[in-house]
Motif scaffolding. Structure first.
Motif, PDB file in Angstrom:
ATOM      1  N   CYS A   1      11.238 -46.722  31.578  1.00 53.13           N
ATOM      2  CA  CYS A   1       9.853 -47.030  31.912  1.00 53.13           C
ATOM      3  C   CYS A   1       9.486 -46.488  33.284  1.00 53.13           C
ATOM      4  O   CYS A   1      10.352 -46.112  34.082  1.00 53.13           O
ATOM      5  CB  CYS A   1       9.600 -48.532  31.856  1.00 53.13           C
ATOM      6  SG  CYS A   1      10.303 -49.478  33.223  1.00 53.13           S
TER       7      CYS A   1
ATOM      8  N   SER B   1       7.945 -47.094  37.059  1.00 57.25           N
ATOM      9  CA  SER B   1       8.005 -48.206  37.998  1.00 57.25           C
ATOM     10  C   SER B   1       7.707 -47.699  39.405  1.00 57.25           C
ATOM     11  O   SER B   1       7.432 -46.513  39.609  1.00 57.25           O
ATOM     12  CB  SER B   1       9.390 -48.873  37.943  1.00 57.25           C
ATOM     13  OG  SER B   1       9.417 -50.038  38.750  1.00 57.25           O
TER      14      SER B   1
ATOM     15  N   TRP C   1       4.843 -56.075  34.052  1.00 54.77           N
ATOM     16  CA  TRP C   1       5.994 -56.400  34.917  1.00 54.77           C
ATOM     17  C   TRP C   1       6.865 -57.505  34.340  1.00 54.77           C
ATOM     18  O   TRP C   1       8.018 -57.669  34.762  1.00 54.77           O
ATOM     19  CB  TRP C   1       5.499 -56.759  36.316  1.00 54.77           C
ATOM     20  CG  TRP C   1       4.797 -55.608  36.962  1.00 54.77           C
ATOM     21  CD1 TRP C   1       3.471 -55.504  37.249  1.00 54.77           C
ATOM     22  CD2 TRP C   1       5.390 -54.364  37.338  1.00 54.77           C
ATOM     23  NE1 TRP C   1       3.202 -54.283  37.795  1.00 54.77           N
ATOM     24  CE2 TRP C   1       4.350 -53.553  37.856  1.00 54.77           C
ATOM     25  CE3 TRP C   1       6.684 -53.843  37.287  1.00 54.77           C
ATOM     26  CZ2 TRP C   1       4.581 -52.261  38.335  1.00 54.77           C
ATOM     27  CZ3 TRP C   1       6.914 -52.554  37.753  1.00 54.77           C
ATOM     28  CH2 TRP C   1       5.866 -51.782  38.274  1.00 54.77           C
TER      29      TRP C   1
ATOM     30  N   ALA D   1       1.866 -49.336  36.662  1.00 54.91           N
ATOM     31  CA  ALA D   1       3.186 -49.074  37.246  1.00 54.91           C
ATOM     32  C   ALA D   1       3.052 -48.391  38.593  1.00 54.91           C
ATOM     33  O   ALA D   1       3.760 -48.723  39.543  1.00 54.91           O
ATOM     34  CB  ALA D   1       4.029 -48.228  36.297  1.00 54.91           C
TER      35      ALA D   1
ATOM     36  N   ASP E   1      17.103 -52.500  38.300  1.00 49.38           N
ATOM     37  CA  ASP E   1      16.293 -52.163  37.131  1.00 49.38           C
ATOM     38  C   ASP E   1      16.791 -50.934  36.361  1.00 49.38           C
ATOM     39  O   ASP E   1      16.155 -50.513  35.392  1.00 49.38           O
ATOM     40  CB  ASP E   1      14.819 -52.013  37.500  1.00 49.38           C
ATOM     41  CG  ASP E   1      14.556 -50.976  38.580  1.00 49.38           C
ATOM     42  OD1 ASP E   1      15.490 -50.269  38.983  1.00 49.38           O
ATOM     43  OD2 ASP E   1      13.391 -50.868  39.025  1.00 49.38           O
TER      44      ASP E   1
ATOM     45  N   TRP F   1       8.899 -53.772  32.417  1.00 50.54           N
ATOM     46  CA  TRP F   1       9.842 -53.493  33.512  1.00 50.54           C
ATOM     47  C   TRP F   1      11.035 -54.434  33.443  1.00 50.54           C
ATOM     48  O   TRP F   1      10.891 -55.628  33.225  1.00 50.54           O
ATOM     49  CB  TRP F   1       9.132 -53.644  34.854  1.00 50.54           C
ATOM     50  CG  TRP F   1      10.044 -53.425  36.025  1.00 50.54           C
ATOM     51  CD1 TRP F   1      10.508 -52.233  36.503  1.00 50.54           C
ATOM     52  CD2 TRP F   1      10.624 -54.435  36.857  1.00 50.54           C
ATOM     53  NE1 TRP F   1      11.331 -52.438  37.586  1.00 50.54           N
ATOM     54  CE2 TRP F   1      11.427 -53.781  37.821  1.00 50.54           C
ATOM     55  CE3 TRP F   1      10.544 -55.828  36.887  1.00 50.54           C
ATOM     56  CZ2 TRP F   1      12.129 -54.471  38.814  1.00 50.54           C
ATOM     57  CZ3 TRP F   1      11.246 -56.515  37.858  1.00 50.54           C
ATOM     58  CH2 TRP F   1      12.027 -55.848  38.810  1.00 50.54           C
TER      59      TRP F   1
END
Length: 520
Positions: free
Chosen positions: A414, A416, A404, A371, A440, A408
């Protein structure tokens, strides 16, 4: 070709567009090289060892999410315009000029003639139109969808591609620099993952999660780029293995040098470290429409429970700066510094957690070091400080491969990262507009959306700055982003790689290292 380096920054454009509404933008561009680093030498095989590759990767620019596909897309495809190496000016690429009309609500782009795709076809304005249509249709999963939402209609007349917007937007040329919008034959409708573009290198081998190989495209239109005969990307997700590959000469470039080892690594023979301060940020994202993160007090509890200064020092080893739960920092034009810094406060964290009424069950944070550099260390420090406030934060370590595509934008909490964008409108449009595919945090705030559209239509910089300040406050208070730190990009290069120039919008020269460097 001398005209490819003409540049114009947003400030100079606004002076013309705001006053005339139909100024020819090309008349305000400044002639000059993107950077000065000597005369390029041709030849050689430039091999990159990159973290961030997965077996699920695709060469479709619309779907590019990882460091590896980002670099691959930069190598084989091109956009209408690029952001210059200073991070804000514009460079002509597949558009050789552009012109606003109707106060910035209509834009005309003249498409460069004589440019060939890797399949031998010649670029046309219709290919541009089709590309933009593919990234804006109802079925798209494009990372540029937020950019396309402000477009009312598009058309082609000869070599002129025209965009009509729902509201004026002085930043549209900057928005079209988004790397997802690489122009493809017939817009990519036939085979978007084929890897055919107009870039300096054409794809000759594709092994997702393993390697990509390219060779110089003989019919490339711009002799000032693409100096290597061959170019290769090798996926090396392990930090130690990546560093060893650079030191041994197996590769000539690596990304994401761990901050903890950067100073020591820079002393290795035949290695140089390049650091770039800018707009990139390492974050934790919560889906604001998914329990328990649909509770504002719970989100605030987690935001107050992050010891930002500790993360900058212990995770970044000082290679960065404290964040403030928005994606915008002082590297952006029109940044407003009046937003109070959210401080680490265990009492407030405990207060908001109690107010949230959470049942005490584990709050799961999904994390992997893919990440961002030091993501697991950052998550562990976050867990410790959250637990000190009585918040039951639990970590779930995820495998690097598939992070990903399977974690994600799928899991509600999460780790990122984001690279920078040329202007605030692009950052907000891609990541925070409610209809953006890369939203996101699943952030959906009607007032924010309205302000974003209002900012696009506002050509007065002072007024636009006020609107952006309101947007930042909404995201800071209501949003699902926990932004503890803006990171420096730390890249490793072989000593014989020449032509480097930092770009605050992304690592490895914002993805153009293979296009703009050469061997001594």
């Amino acid at each position: 070709m001398s005209d490819i380096s003409f540049k114009m920054n947003r400030r100079s454009f606004l002076g013309h567009a705001g006053a005339a509404g139909a100024a020819v933008a090309g008349s305000t561009l400044i002639t000059g090289p993107a950077f000065s680093a000597g005369t390029p030498k041709k030849g050689g095989n430039f091999i990159m060892g990159l973290k961030g590759g997965e077996s699920t990767n695709s060469l479709d620019p619309a779907l590019s999410t990882s460091h590896v596909t980002y670099q691959a897309v930069r190598a084989y495809s091109e956009t209408l315009l690029n952001v210059g190496q200073d991070g804000s000016s514009l460079e002509y690429r597949l558009a050789e000029s552009f012109e606003p009309a109707n106060g910035g609500q209509t834009w005309h782009f003249k498409i460069r003639k004589g440019v060939k795709f890797h399949n031998g076809q010649e670029l046309t304005a219709n290919d541009v139109l089709k590309t933009m249509e593919r990234h804006s249709n109802d079925e798209t999963k494009s990372g540029a969808l937020g950019v396309m939402r402000g477009i009312e209609s598009m058309s082609v007349d000869g070599d002129i591609f025209t965009v009509n917007l729902t509201t004026p937007n002085a930043d549209l040329p900057h928005l079209l620099t988004d790397y997802h919008l690489g122009i493809q034959p017939n817009g990519g409708f036939d085979n978007p993952a084929e890897g055919v573009g107009t870039g300096p290198y054409r794809v000759v081998a594709e092994e997702p999660g393993v390697r990509y190989a390219f060779e110089k495209f003989d019919d490339y239109w711009d002799d000032s780029r693409g100096h290597y005969d061959k170019h290769e990307i090798i996926v090396i997700n392990d930090d130690a293995a990546r560093a060893a590959a650079l030191q041994s000469g197996q590769v000539q470039c690596i990304n994401i040098v761990p901050p903890k080892t950067a100073k020591l690594f820079s002393r290795a023979p035949n290695v140089k470290i390049e650091t770039t301060s800018g707009k990139g940020h390492y974050i934790f994202v919560m889906h604001t429409d998914t329990a328990p993160f649909d509770n504002k007090d719970l989100r605030l509890a987690l935001k107050y429970a992050v010891n930002r200064a500790e993360l900058v020092q212990k995770v970044l080893s000082g290679y960065g700066e404290v964040g403030n739960d928005t994606p915008i920092n002082s590297a952006y034009n029109l940044y407003d510094d009046s937003l109070p810094q959210r401080e680490f406060d265990l009492e407030k964290a405990a207060e908001h957690y109690k107010k949230s009424g959470h049942d005490g069950s584990p709050i799961v944070l999904h994390v992997s070091d893919v990440a961002f550099a030091g993501a697991l260390d950052a998550a562990q420090l976050f867990q410790q400080s959250a637990q000190a406030a009585g918040i039951p934060l639990e970590l779930k370590r995820e495998p690097a491969d598939g992070y990903w595509s399977e974690v994600w934008n799928k899991k509600p909490f999460c780790a990122s990262y984001w690279g920078g964008r040329a202007v605030q409108d692009l950052m907000w449009s891609v990541g925070y507009l409610s209809t953006a595919d890369w939203n996101d945090t699943n952030f959906n705030n009607p007032e924010f959306d309205e302000l974003l559209l209002e900012a696009r239509a506002e050509l007065d910089q002072a007024k636009r700055k006020e609107i952006y300040a309101k947007m930042a406050r909404i995201v800071n208070e209501e949003g699902g982003i926990i932004n503890p730190m803006f990171n420096q990009f730390i890249d490793g290069l072989a000593q014989n790689v020449t032509g480097w120039h930092s770009n605050p919008n992304g690592n490895l020269m914002n993805g153009f290292i293979a296009s703009l460097t050469w061997f001594e």
